[in-house]
Design a protein around this motif. Sequence first.
Motif, PDB file in Angstrom:
ATOM      1  N   MET A   1      -9.616  15.342  14.005  1.00 26.99           N
ATOM      2  CA  MET A   1      -8.741  14.175  14.158  1.00 26.99           C
ATOM      3  C   MET A   1      -8.222  13.743  12.791  1.00 26.99           C
ATOM      4  O   MET A   1      -8.982  13.599  11.841  1.00 26.99           O
ATOM      5  CB  MET A   1      -9.511  13.026  14.812  1.00 26.99           C
ATOM      6  N   ALA A   2      -6.894  13.581  12.675  1.00 29.72           N
ATOM      7  CA  ALA A   2      -6.298  13.211  11.391  1.00 29.72           C
ATOM      8  C   ALA A   2      -6.687  11.787  11.009  1.00 29.72           C
ATOM      9  O   ALA A   2      -6.816  10.911  11.863  1.00 29.72           O
ATOM     10  CB  ALA A   2      -4.779  13.331  11.471  1.00 29.72           C
ATOM     11  N   ALA A   3      -6.869  11.595   9.720  1.00 30.85           N
ATOM     12  CA  ALA A   3      -7.207  10.259   9.221  1.00 30.85           C
ATOM     13  C   ALA A   3      -6.017   9.326   9.404  1.00 30.85           C
ATOM     14  O   ALA A   3      -4.863   9.733   9.289  1.00 30.85           O
ATOM     15  CB  ALA A   3      -7.589  10.337   7.746  1.00 30.85           C
ATOM     16  N   ALA A   4      -6.319   8.061   9.716  1.00 28.12           N
ATOM     17  CA  ALA A   4      -5.258   7.066   9.890  1.00 28.12           C
ATOM     18  C   ALA A   4      -4.551   6.816   8.562  1.00 28.12           C
ATOM     19  O   ALA A   4      -5.160   6.879   7.497  1.00 28.12           O
ATOM     20  CB  ALA A   4      -5.855   5.766  10.422  1.00 28.12           C
ATOM     21  N   SER A   5      -3.254   6.551   8.643  1.00 25.30           N
ATOM     22  CA  SER A   5      -2.489   6.249   7.427  1.00 25.30           C
ATOM     23  C   SER A   5      -2.969   4.934   6.831  1.00 25.30           C
ATOM     24  O   SER A   5      -3.264   3.979   7.569  1.00 25.30           O
ATOM     25  CB  SER A   5      -0.997   6.146   7.755  1.00 25.30           C
ATOM     26  N   PRO A   6      -3.053   4.841   5.508  1.00 29.54           N
ATOM     27  CA  PRO A   6      -3.442   3.572   4.894  1.00 29.54           C
ATOM     28  C   PRO A   6      -2.408   2.492   5.212  1.00 29.54           C
ATOM     29  O   PRO A   6      -1.202   2.777   5.293  1.00 29.54           O
ATOM     30  CB  PRO A   6      -3.466   3.889   3.400  1.00 29.54           C
ATOM     31  N   ARG A   7      -2.891   1.286   5.416  1.00 30.64           N
ATOM     32  CA  ARG A   7      -2.002   0.177   5.787  1.00 30.64           C
ATOM     33  C   ARG A   7      -2.035  -0.878   4.691  1.00 30.64           C
ATOM     34  O   ARG A   7      -3.105  -1.331   4.282  1.00 30.64           O
ATOM     35  CB  ARG A   7      -2.460  -0.422   7.120  1.00 30.64           C
ATOM     36  N   ILE A   8      -0.849  -1.266   4.214  1.00 30.78           N
ATOM     37  CA  ILE A   8      -0.738  -2.221   3.105  1.00 30.78           C
ATOM     38  C   ILE A   8       0.320  -3.265   3.455  1.00 30.78           C
ATOM     39  O   ILE A   8       1.402  -2.933   3.955  1.00 30.78           O
ATOM     40  CB  ILE A   8      -0.349  -1.507   1.794  1.00 30.78           C
ATOM     41  N   LEU A   9       0.003  -4.524   3.177  1.00 24.48           N
ATOM     42  CA  LEU A   9       0.953  -5.624   3.356  1.00 24.48           C
ATOM     43  C   LEU A   9       1.233  -6.266   2.009  1.00 24.48           C
ATOM     44  O   LEU A   9       0.313  -6.664   1.289  1.00 24.48           O
ATOM     45  CB  LEU A   9       0.379  -6.674   4.321  1.00 24.48           C
ATOM     46  N   LEU A  10       2.519  -6.354   1.645  1.00 26.48           N
ATOM     47  CA  LEU A  10       2.954  -7.069   0.444  1.00 26.48           C
ATOM     48  C   LEU A  10       3.665  -8.344   0.877  1.00 26.48           C
ATOM     49  O   LEU A  10       4.523  -8.318   1.763  1.00 26.48           O
ATOM     50  CB  LEU A  10       3.912  -6.203  -0.382  1.00 26.48           C
ATOM     51  N   ILE A  11       3.300  -9.463   0.268  1.00 24.19           N
ATOM     52  CA  ILE A  11       3.915 -10.754   0.582  1.00 24.19           C
ATOM     53  C   ILE A  11       4.462 -11.348  -0.712  1.00 24.19           C
ATOM     54  O   ILE A  11       3.752 -11.443  -1.710  1.00 24.19           O
ATOM     55  CB  ILE A  11       2.897 -11.734   1.205  1.00 24.19           C
ATOM     56  N   SER A  12       5.725 -11.745  -0.684  1.00 23.48           N
ATOM     57  CA  SER A  12       6.351 -12.212  -1.920  1.00 23.48           C
ATOM     58  C   SER A  12       7.301 -13.369  -1.655  1.00 23.48           C
ATOM     59  O   SER A  12       7.896 -13.475  -0.576  1.00 23.48           O
ATOM     60  CB  SER A  12       7.132 -11.066  -2.576  1.00 23.48           C
ATOM     61  N   ASN A  13       7.472 -14.214  -2.667  1.00 20.76           N
ATOM     62  CA  ASN A  13       8.583 -15.155  -2.678  1.00 20.76           C
ATOM     63  C   ASN A  13       9.863 -14.376  -2.912  1.00 20.76           C
ATOM     64  O   ASN A  13       9.840 -13.189  -3.276  1.00 20.76           O
ATOM     65  CB  ASN A  13       8.401 -16.198  -3.784  1.00 20.76           C
ATOM     66  N   VAL A  14      11.005 -15.031  -2.762  1.00 18.90           N
ATOM     67  CA  VAL A  14      12.287 -14.356  -2.881  1.00 18.90           C
ATOM     68  C   VAL A  14      12.861 -14.462  -4.288  1.00 18.90           C
ATOM     69  O   VAL A  14      13.757 -13.700  -4.662  1.00 18.90           O
ATOM     70  CB  VAL A  14      13.275 -14.944  -1.836  1.00 18.90           C
ATOM     71  N   GLU A  15      12.352 -15.390  -5.110  1.00 21.03           N
ATOM     72  CA  GLU A  15      12.891 -15.579  -6.455  1.00 21.03           C
ATOM     73  C   GLU A  15      12.632 -14.351  -7.321  1.00 21.03           C
ATOM     74  O   GLU A  15      11.550 -13.759  -7.272  1.00 21.03           O
ATOM     75  CB  GLU A  15      12.285 -16.826  -7.102  1.00 21.03           C
ATOM     76  N   ARG A  16      13.614 -13.970  -8.134  1.00 22.77           N
ATOM     77  CA  ARG A  16      13.561 -12.726  -8.894  1.00 22.77           C
ATOM     78  C   ARG A  16      12.338 -12.641  -9.806  1.00 22.77           C
ATOM     79  O   ARG A  16      11.747 -11.573  -9.970  1.00 22.77           O
ATOM     80  CB  ARG A  16      14.826 -12.577  -9.743  1.00 22.77           C
TER      81      ARG A  16
END
Length: 425
Positions: A1-16
Motif C-alpha cells: 500500500m502506497a504511503a499517504a501524501s504529506p499534508r501541509i496547511l499554510l495560513i497567511s495574511n494578505v499584506e506583502r
Amino acid sequence: MAAASPRILLISNVERGQCNVFLATARAILHADPNVDLHFASFPALEAEIQSISDDAKRTNASTKPISWHSIAGQTHGEAVSAAIAKLYPGEDEEKTLFKTPNLARPLSTLMSGISFPIPWHRVPLNIFFYFYTLRTIATDRGLRGVLQHVTKALGRPARTVRDVINSKGPGTPTVFVNTLPELDFPWLPCPPHVIASGPIVRRVQPISEADPELADWLSGSPTIFINLGTHTKLTEAKAAEFATALNMSLNTMDDRHPSSRPLQILWKLQKAGEYDATASGSRIYSILKDKIESNRMRITSWLTAEPLAILQTGNIACFIHHGGANSYNEAVLNGVPHVVLPSWTDCYEYAQRVEYHGIGRIGARKQVPQVEASELSRELLTVLDGEETKSIKRKAQELAAICKEKGDGADAVAYKMLELAKKS
C-alpha cells in the motif's frame, strides 16, 4: 500500500510584508514534492497568485497536485489596523500612529523601539522602562485577552501566542522557522532547538530582462539609487518635495566631486498620499528635479512592472532606499546592495538597526522620525555612496550576500524540513 501524501496547511495574511515568505515557501514545497497535499488559506486577494504558483509547478512537472485554496472572510490585517487607527487617533497619519504603538519586547533591546544596538549606556533606563511597559501592556490588554478567550473556546483547548510557542518544551513542541540567519541578526541568545533559522525567504521573480527590457537597458547605463518605500508608505506632496530636495542635493554633490565619472541616476517608486503630479512641467517636484528628469537621470513612477528583487539582482544598484521591511532588508542583503533605511513603523525600526549594526548602510531619518529632513537624508545617502565608510559598507554588504549564498535558499530549507515533519506526523 502506497504511503499517504504529506499534508501541509499554510495560513497567511494578505499584506506583502507577511505573505511573501508563504508564497515563496508554497512554491518551494511543490517543487520539492509534486505529490504533496498542500493547502493555502488567506484572503481572496491572494487566490490568483496561489493559482499561478500551482500552474507554474505543473508546467515543470505535469503530475504536480494543485494547491487547495481556502478563502478567509473578514477584515485583513491592514484593514483592521487602519480601522483601529481611524477610531483611536482620528485625523492622524498611520505612520505617526504606528510608531506610538507598544509592541513585543526582546531581551537585548525593546523590540521596535528604535533604540540602537549595542544600547548606549544613557539609554539603558529608557530601554528598561520600555521593556516592562510592554510586558504590562500585553498582560493587561483587553483586546488580546478577548481574542485568546475566543480562540480557546473555538478550539476547545488553550490558545497559544507566538511567545508561548517559542518558549515551548517537551514532546509535541512545534517547530518554528525564522526568516533570517544568525549572521544577519543581532547577537543571538541561546536559541531553543525547535527554532530553526532558515535564512532569508524570498520569492522567485521574473528576470528584469524579461519583465521590463527597456528598464533593464536604462539601469545598465549608470549606477542607480533605487527607492521603494513599500506598499503602505505614501507621501504627501510636501513630504515628496522634501525627499526630492535631498535627492537633488545628493546628485549635485556627487557630480561636483566626480565630474568625469558616470553620473548617478535614480529610480523612484513613489506612492502618493493625495492627488498631485510629480513629473509634469511646472509641478512642485518637477521644479526641484527639472534638470535630472529632463536628462533622463531621474525616473519617478507609481508602478514597476519588474519586481523590486529583479531590480536589485541587476548588479546596477548603488544604494537601496527602503522603509525597513523584512522583505526589502533580505532582498538587499541577498544581492549585496547597501541600504539607506527610512523606518516608518513597528519592525521597520528593528531592520534599520540591523543595517547599522552590521555596517551595511545607514538610517536616513532620525531628526523628525518618521518624517524625512532633506539635509539629513542627503548626508546619510552620501555617507553610503561616497564617504569614509563607503568601501567598508560595500565590503560588508558583499560578505553577507556571500554567507547567504553559501547557506542556500531559505524557502527550500523550510520546504524540505516541513515535508520531513509532515511525513512523520
